[in-house]
Design a protein around this motif. Structure first.
Motif, PDB file in Angstrom:
ATOM      1  N   TYR A   1      16.304   9.092 -59.115  1.00 18.31           N
ATOM      2  CA  TYR A   1      17.188  10.138 -58.574  1.00 18.31           C
ATOM      3  C   TYR A   1      16.488  11.479 -58.317  1.00 18.31           C
TER       4      TYR A   1
ATOM      5  N   ARG B   1      25.042  -3.395 -57.500  1.00 14.19           N
ATOM      6  CA  ARG B   1      25.104  -2.114 -56.782  1.00 14.19           C
ATOM      7  C   ARG B   1      25.220  -2.319 -55.269  1.00 14.19           C
TER       8      ARG B   1
ATOM      9  N   HIS C   1      31.175   0.615 -57.229  1.00 17.54           N
ATOM     10  CA  HIS C   1      31.067  -0.839 -57.346  1.00 17.54           C
ATOM     11  C   HIS C   1      32.228  -1.470 -58.107  1.00 17.54           C
TER      12      HIS C   1
ATOM     13  N   ASN D   1      28.141  10.819 -64.092  1.00 19.42           N
ATOM     14  CA  ASN D   1      26.734  10.969 -64.472  1.00 19.42           C
ATOM     15  C   ASN D   1      25.888  11.734 -63.462  1.00 19.42           C
TER      16      ASN D   1
ATOM     17  N   ASN E   1      30.301  10.603 -53.217  1.00 16.91           N
ATOM     18  CA  ASN E   1      29.363   9.725 -53.916  1.00 16.91           C
ATOM     19  C   ASN E   1      30.098   9.295 -55.184  1.00 16.91           C
TER      20      ASN E   1
ATOM     21  N   MET F   1      24.112  14.685 -64.541  1.00 15.81           N
ATOM     22  CA  MET F   1      22.877  14.503 -65.328  1.00 15.81           C
ATOM     23  C   MET F   1      21.614  14.502 -64.451  1.00 15.81           C
TER      24      MET F   1
ATOM     25  N   ARG G   1      17.313  12.751 -66.442  1.00 17.36           N
ATOM     26  CA  ARG G   1      16.701  11.443 -66.726  1.00 17.36           C
ATOM     27  C   ARG G   1      16.510  10.664 -65.414  1.00 17.36           C
ATOM     28  N   GLU G   2      15.772   9.565 -65.480  1.00 22.78           N
ATOM     29  CA  GLU G   2      15.527   8.666 -64.345  1.00 22.78           C
ATOM     30  C   GLU G   2      15.051   9.386 -63.067  1.00 22.78           C
TER      31      GLU G   2
ATOM     32  N   HIS H   1      25.033   7.890 -51.064  1.00 26.41           N
ATOM     33  CA  HIS H   1      24.298   7.530 -52.285  1.00 26.41           C
ATOM     34  C   HIS H   1      22.891   8.087 -52.188  1.00 26.41           C
ATOM     35  N   LEU H   2      22.426   8.644 -53.288  1.00 24.20           N
ATOM     36  CA  LEU H   2      21.067   9.184 -53.323  1.00 24.20           C
ATOM     37  C   LEU H   2      20.050   8.061 -53.155  1.00 24.20           C
ATOM     38  N   SER H   3      20.284   6.962 -53.870  1.00 24.50           N
ATOM     39  CA  SER H   3      19.356   5.825 -53.830  1.00 24.50           C
ATOM     40  C   SER H   3      19.822   4.809 -52.783  1.00 24.50           C
TER      41      SER H   3
ATOM     42  N   ALA I   1      29.376   7.262 -57.327  1.00 18.85           N
ATOM     43  CA  ALA I   1      28.434   6.807 -58.369  1.00 18.85           C
ATOM     44  C   ALA I   1      28.820   5.401 -58.833  1.00 18.85           C
ATOM     45  N   ALA I   2      28.891   5.158 -60.125  1.00 18.12           N
ATOM     46  CA  ALA I   2      29.144   3.781 -60.599  1.00 18.12           C
ATOM     47  C   ALA I   2      30.509   3.253 -60.159  1.00 18.12           C
TER      48      ALA I   2
HETATM   49  O1  CA2 Z   1      22.419   6.324 -55.671  1.00 19.22           O
HETATM   50  C1  CA2 Z   1      23.470   6.874 -55.976  1.00 19.22           C
HETATM   51  O2  CA2 Z   1      23.786   7.996 -55.556  1.00 19.22           O
HETATM   52  C2  CA2 Z   1      24.419   6.201 -56.968  1.00 19.22           C
HETATM   53  O3  CA2 Z   1      25.754   6.446 -56.525  1.00 19.22           O
HETATM   54  C3  CA2 Z   1      24.171   6.874 -58.307  1.00 19.22           C
HETATM   55  C4  CA2 Z   1      24.947   6.245 -59.455  1.00 19.22           C
HETATM   56  C5  CA2 Z   1      24.803   4.726 -59.471  1.00 19.22           C
HETATM   57  O4  CA2 Z   1      25.660   4.172 -60.455  1.00 19.22           O
HETATM   58  C6  CA2 Z   1      25.111   4.105 -58.125  1.00 19.22           C
HETATM   59  O5  CA2 Z   1      24.896   2.708 -58.202  1.00 19.22           O
HETATM   60  C7  CA2 Z   1      24.237   4.692 -57.048  1.00 19.22           C
HETATM   61  C8  CA2 Z   1      24.476   6.761 -60.800  1.00 19.22           C
HETATM   62  C9  CA2 Z   1      24.428   8.246 -60.925  1.00 19.22           C
HETATM   63  C10 CA2 Z   1      23.795   8.537 -62.247  1.00 19.22           C
HETATM   64  O6  CA2 Z   1      22.908   9.589 -62.083  1.00 19.22           O
HETATM   65  C11 CA2 Z   1      22.026   9.796 -63.089  1.00 19.22           C
HETATM   66  C12 CA2 Z   1      21.236  10.883 -62.923  1.00 19.22           C
HETATM   67  C13 CA2 Z   1      20.288  11.180 -63.866  1.00 19.22           C
HETATM   68  C14 CA2 Z   1      20.164  10.394 -64.971  1.00 19.22           C
HETATM   69  C15 CA2 Z   1      20.962   9.300 -65.140  1.00 19.22           C
HETATM   70  C16 CA2 Z   1      21.907   9.004 -64.192  1.00 19.22           C
END
Ligand code: CA2
Length: 147
Positions: free
Chosen positions: A22, A110, A79, A10, A73, A13, A17-18, A99-101, A75-76
């Motif tokens: 992000y 998370r 975890h 993701n 990274n 993406m 979104r979000e 991780h970005l967040s 991502a999901a």
């Molecule tokens: O903070 C991060 O970089 C994460 O790895 C991002 C993952 C999330 O599942 C991790 O817990 C933390 C999600 C990436 C999804 O990115 C999106 C970007 C735009 C819209 C929707 C999802």
């Protein structure tokens, strides 16, 4: 010095979104950011993004003997994935998790990272800058080890 930078599901993406979590910038912007940061530190980078756990495992296995370090990274899969953890351990390359967040301030699920168990450092909550820091950290770690 060559680093493989892996981005998991993701992240393609980004910017769509979000934005409150992000940001507004796209995955193409992230790729450009990583390439600029690599140039700054004088390292070569290979970029890989996949939404598939097995493809990420395959790419990590392929990296063995091909690159000097991995920035990931997941991502999901951060975890959930013992398969990615095991692949990183098997490759035996120094790895930094990004991780970005700030996952430590988000939902409890998370706050658990399997992948961190195979990484020399986890950088979270610094947005795109986390990848710059990861390149710097990895380059310094390898230089220390070789020097
Ligand atoms: O903070 C991060 O970089 C994460 O790895 C991002 C993952 C999330 O599942 C991790 O817990 C933390 C999600 C990436 C999804 O990115 C999106 C970007 C735009 C819209 C929707 C999802």
């Amino acid at each position: 010095m060559t680093f493989l930078v892996i981005n998991g599901p993701n992240l393609n993406m980004l910017g769509i979104r979000e934005p409150e979590i992000y940001g507004n910038r796209t995955y193409a912007d992230l790729e450009a950011h990583i390439r600029d940061a690599a140039r700054l530190f004088g390292v070569a980078v290979e970029l890989f993004q996949s939404n598939h756990e097995g493809a990420i495992v395959d790419r990590i296995q392929q990296a063995y003997g091909e690159v000097d370090g991995i920035i990931i990274n997941p991502a999901a899969y951060t975890h959930t994935s013992i398969a990615i953890l095991d692949a990183l351990k098997a490759a035996g390359l120094p790895a930094v998790e990004v991780h970005l967040s700030d996952i430590s301030q988000r939902e409890p699920f998370r706050q658990v990272s399997y992948v961190s168990l195979a990484c020399i450092k986890t950088i979270a909550g610094k947005g795109f800058g986390g990848y710059t820091e990861a390149i710097k950290t990895l380059a310094a770690f390898i230089a220390r080890k070789e020097g």
